[in-house]
Motif scaffolding. Structure first.
Motif, PDB file in Angstrom:
ATOM      1  N   VAL A  66       0.826  -1.209   0.000  1.00  0.00           N
ATOM      2  CA  VAL A  66       0.000   0.000   0.000  1.00  0.00           C
ATOM      3  C   VAL A  66       0.861   1.260   0.000  1.00  0.00           C
ATOM      4  CG1 VAL A  66      -1.650   1.348   1.339  1.00  0.00           C
ATOM      5  CG2 VAL A  66      -2.014  -1.088   1.023  1.00  0.00           C
ATOM      6  N   GLY A  67       1.955   1.259   0.759  1.00  0.00           N
ATOM      7  CA  GLY A  67       2.840   2.418   0.750  1.00  0.00           C
ATOM      8  C   GLY A  67       3.389   2.685  -0.637  1.00  0.00           C
ATOM      9  N   GLY A  68       3.818   1.621  -1.327  1.00  0.00           N
ATOM     10  CA  GLY A  68       4.354   1.778  -2.672  1.00  0.00           C
ATOM     11  C   GLY A  68       3.302   2.159  -3.688  1.00  0.00           C
ATOM     12  N   VAL A  69       2.142   1.495  -3.638  1.00  0.00           N
ATOM     13  CA  VAL A  69       1.058   1.815  -4.568  1.00  0.00           C
ATOM     14  C   VAL A  69       0.562   3.236  -4.323  1.00  0.00           C
ATOM     15  CG1 VAL A  69      -1.315   1.251  -5.230  1.00  0.00           C
ATOM     16  CG2 VAL A  69       0.364  -0.576  -4.921  1.00  0.00           C
ATOM     17  N   GLY A  70       0.457   3.637  -3.054  1.00  0.00           N
ATOM     18  CA  GLY A  70       0.050   5.004  -2.745  1.00  0.00           C
ATOM     19  C   GLY A  70       1.023   6.016  -3.313  1.00  0.00           C
ATOM     20  N   PHE A  71       2.310   5.726  -3.210  1.00  0.00           N
ATOM     21  CA  PHE A  71       3.330   6.620  -3.791  1.00  0.00           C
ATOM     22  C   PHE A  71       3.203   6.680  -5.306  1.00  0.00           C
ATOM     23  CE2 PHE A  71       7.561   7.005  -5.748  1.00  0.00           C
ATOM     24  CZ  PHE A  71       7.893   8.290  -5.334  1.00  0.00           C
ATOM     25  N   VAL A  72       3.040   5.531  -5.943  1.00  0.00           N
ATOM     26  CA  VAL A  72       2.932   5.480  -7.402  1.00  0.00           C
ATOM     27  C   VAL A  72       1.734   6.290  -7.884  1.00  0.00           C
ATOM     28  CG1 VAL A  72       2.441   3.979  -9.374  1.00  0.00           C
ATOM     29  CG2 VAL A  72       4.126   3.271  -7.662  1.00  0.00           C
ATOM     30  N   VAL A  73       0.568   6.030  -7.306  1.00  0.00           N
ATOM     31  CA  VAL A  73      -0.649   6.714  -7.750  1.00  0.00           C
ATOM     32  C   VAL A  73      -0.551   8.214  -7.491  1.00  0.00           C
ATOM     33  CG1 VAL A  73      -3.140   6.899  -7.438  1.00  0.00           C
ATOM     34  CG2 VAL A  73      -2.048   4.654  -7.427  1.00  0.00           C
ATOM     35  N   SER A  74      -0.010   8.601  -6.345  1.00  0.00           N
ATOM     36  CA  SER A  74       0.147  10.029  -6.038  1.00  0.00           C
ATOM     37  C   SER A  74       1.035  10.716  -7.068  1.00  0.00           C
ATOM     38  CB  SER A  74       0.743  10.207  -4.642  1.00  0.00           C
ATOM     39  OG  SER A  74      -0.101   9.674  -3.644  1.00  0.00           O
TER      40      SER A  74
ATOM     41  N   THR B  24       7.863  10.325 -15.774  1.00  0.00           N
ATOM     42  CA  THR B  24       7.162   9.910 -14.554  1.00  0.00           C
ATOM     43  C   THR B  24       7.523   8.488 -14.168  1.00  0.00           C
ATOM     44  OG1 THR B  24       5.301  11.379 -15.087  1.00  0.00           O
ATOM     45  CG2 THR B  24       4.904   9.617 -13.482  1.00  0.00           C
ATOM     46  N   VAL B  25       7.518   7.587 -15.144  1.00  0.00           N
ATOM     47  CA  VAL B  25       7.846   6.188 -14.877  1.00  0.00           C
ATOM     48  C   VAL B  25       9.272   6.058 -14.352  1.00  0.00           C
ATOM     49  CG1 VAL B  25       8.215   3.928 -15.945  1.00  0.00           C
ATOM     50  CG2 VAL B  25       6.176   5.266 -16.533  1.00  0.00           C
TER      51      VAL B  25
ATOM     52  N   GLY C 192      10.126   4.903 -10.576  1.00  0.00           N
ATOM     53  CA  GLY C 192      10.927   3.689 -10.457  1.00  0.00           C
ATOM     54  C   GLY C 192      12.205   3.920  -9.676  1.00  0.00           C
ATOM     55  N   ALA C 193      12.873   5.044  -9.936  1.00  0.00           N
ATOM     56  CA  ALA C 193      14.120   5.357  -9.232  1.00  0.00           C
ATOM     57  C   ALA C 193      13.871   5.579  -7.741  1.00  0.00           C
ATOM     58  CB  ALA C 193      14.771   6.588  -9.850  1.00  0.00           C
TER      59      ALA C 193
ATOM     60  N   VAL D 146      14.390   3.646  -1.985  1.00  0.00           N
ATOM     61  CA  VAL D 146      13.929   3.328  -0.631  1.00  0.00           C
ATOM     62  C   VAL D 146      13.997   1.828  -0.359  1.00  0.00           C
ATOM     63  CG1 VAL D 146      12.489   5.360  -0.381  1.00  0.00           C
ATOM     64  CG2 VAL D 146      11.524   3.315  -1.410  1.00  0.00           C
ATOM     65  N   ALA D 147      13.762   1.005  -1.384  1.00  0.00           N
ATOM     66  CA  ALA D 147      13.840  -0.444  -1.187  1.00  0.00           C
ATOM     67  C   ALA D 147      15.269  -0.864  -0.860  1.00  0.00           C
ATOM     68  CB  ALA D 147      13.344  -1.176  -2.429  1.00  0.00           C
TER      69      ALA D 147
END
Length: 378
Positions: A189-197, A349-350, A354-355, A360-361
């Protein structure tokens, strides 16, 4: 220099040295840095007071893990918006009341989610609160226009008005719960939330009248990224319902702020595509539970979510999170393409998203390696 300015203008950055673009950067990095450094202190406090998820059949953690991460995301988000508001580099006065309604609604959702994390509120109580904040947005002008939905007939106002209200409530409540239901694997959810934002931010930046949406999305994206530093598997802290409600509600409400309404005919088609992953996940879970005779599909948790299915195939929480990040990013790219966004903006954006996720990972993985390394006694 002129060619660089022309390229940046094509990305939606009209003046890279102006106060507007600077405010977006300041908002993002304020949320990122504050959350990055606040989460460890919040985690220590949560451990002391016992704010934690206990292991059970549905959870992946084998020991109690603090579940107050949503408070950290919210704190970073609010601090960044306050900083942006103090700078006042852009005209947001026309939507001041709507932005305040979103912030108030988000606060109520975080409080409700946090109480639920610690004391287990009933589904009916949570639903009533979600209906309340939906009405809060509606009375402040944040509402879907039923007659703007493509492929549907234009109805008289007397009929379209109530349908618009109902659709708005379904949109807010549905997306809020859809994001919450996805919170089952570290980092998803943290990653998906970041992506969508970030996708919605990049899209909104192409339009000069959506500055308020850009600022709100920058704050949410920065806070999600700061939190993700501690949530990528193995997680040091969970966001809980407080964080999932915040992300889902904010994304749903900001899309009503006009972020992606590029024409009356397109309505909310683009944010729906960008948010396709949580929407599809919730849809297939609800249909599956109803087919099994479960009358209250949202009140009977199981392991039929997309993240559970992917986890069963990959046997790795890290790979599961990365796969779902990529799916969310692909949906975002498709949504931007349908929006009519130029391909350099989509590619940029991609690459940026991605970077950031890779950064963070890797930081979390390196930190975990240090955590496992025994300290030599002197």
């Amino acid at each position: 220099m002129d060619s660089l300015k022309a390229f940046l203008a094509g990305l939606g950055i009209a003046d890279p040295f102006g106060s507007g673009f600077l405010s977006v950067l300041v908002t993002f990095f304020t949320a990122l840095i504050f959350t990055w450094f606040f989460i460890p202190r919040l985690r220590d406090f949560a451990v002391q007071v016992g704010w934690a998820d206990q292991p059970n059949a549905r959870r992946l953690n084998k020991e109690p893990v603090p579940n107050a991460g949503g408070l950290g995301i919210f704190a970073g988000f609010v601090v960044s918006i306050i900083v942006a508001w103090a700078m006042r580099p852009i005209l947001v006065e026309l939507v001041n009341i709507q932005v305040l309604a979103i912030m108030l609604g988000a606060s109520i959702m975080v409080l409700t989610g946090f109480i639920d994390d610690q004391f287990n509120l009933s589904p009916l109580t949570r639903l009533l609160v979600q209906l309340l904040v939906s009405v809060l947005l509606i009375v402040n002008g944040l509402k879907i226009d039923f007659n703007a939905i493509p492929f549907l007939p234009v109805l008289p106002h007397a009929l379209a008005g109530p349908l618009s209200t109902l659709l708005t409530i379904v949109w807010i409540v549905g997306l809020t719960n859809a994001v919450n239901l996805m919170d089952g694997v570290d980092g998803v959810v943290g990653g998906v939330g970041f992506v969508v934002s970030m996708v919605l931010l990049a899209t909104a930046a192409q339009f000069t009248d959506r500055a308020a949406a850009v600022v709100l999305l920058a704050g949410l994206a920065g806070a999600c990224m700061g939190y993700l530093r501690y949530n990528f598997n193995p997680s040091r802290i969970f966001m809980g319902d407080a964080g999932a409600y915040l992300i889902g509600f904010t994304l749903a409400s900001v899309s009503l702020l006009g972020t992606l309404k590029f024409s009356a005919g397109a309505s909310l088609l683009v944010p729906l595509i960008v948010l396709a992953l949580p929407v599809l996940d919730t849809t297939q879970v609800v249909i599956g539970r109803l087919a099994r005779g479960i009358r209250n599909p949202l009140g009977h948790p199981d392991k039929t979510h997309i993240h559970h299915r992917v986890l069963a195939r990959t046997a790795s929480a890290r790979r599961t999170a990365v796969i779902l990040w990529c799916v969310a990013l692909a949906c975002g790219a498709v949504g931007m393409l349908l929006q009519g966004i130029h391909w350099p903006v989509i590619v940029a954006t991609v690459l940026v998203v991605g970077a950031c996720l890779a950064f963070v990972a890797l930081r979390r993985m390196r930190a975990h390696t240090r955590e496992k390394t025994p300290v030599k006694e002197i």
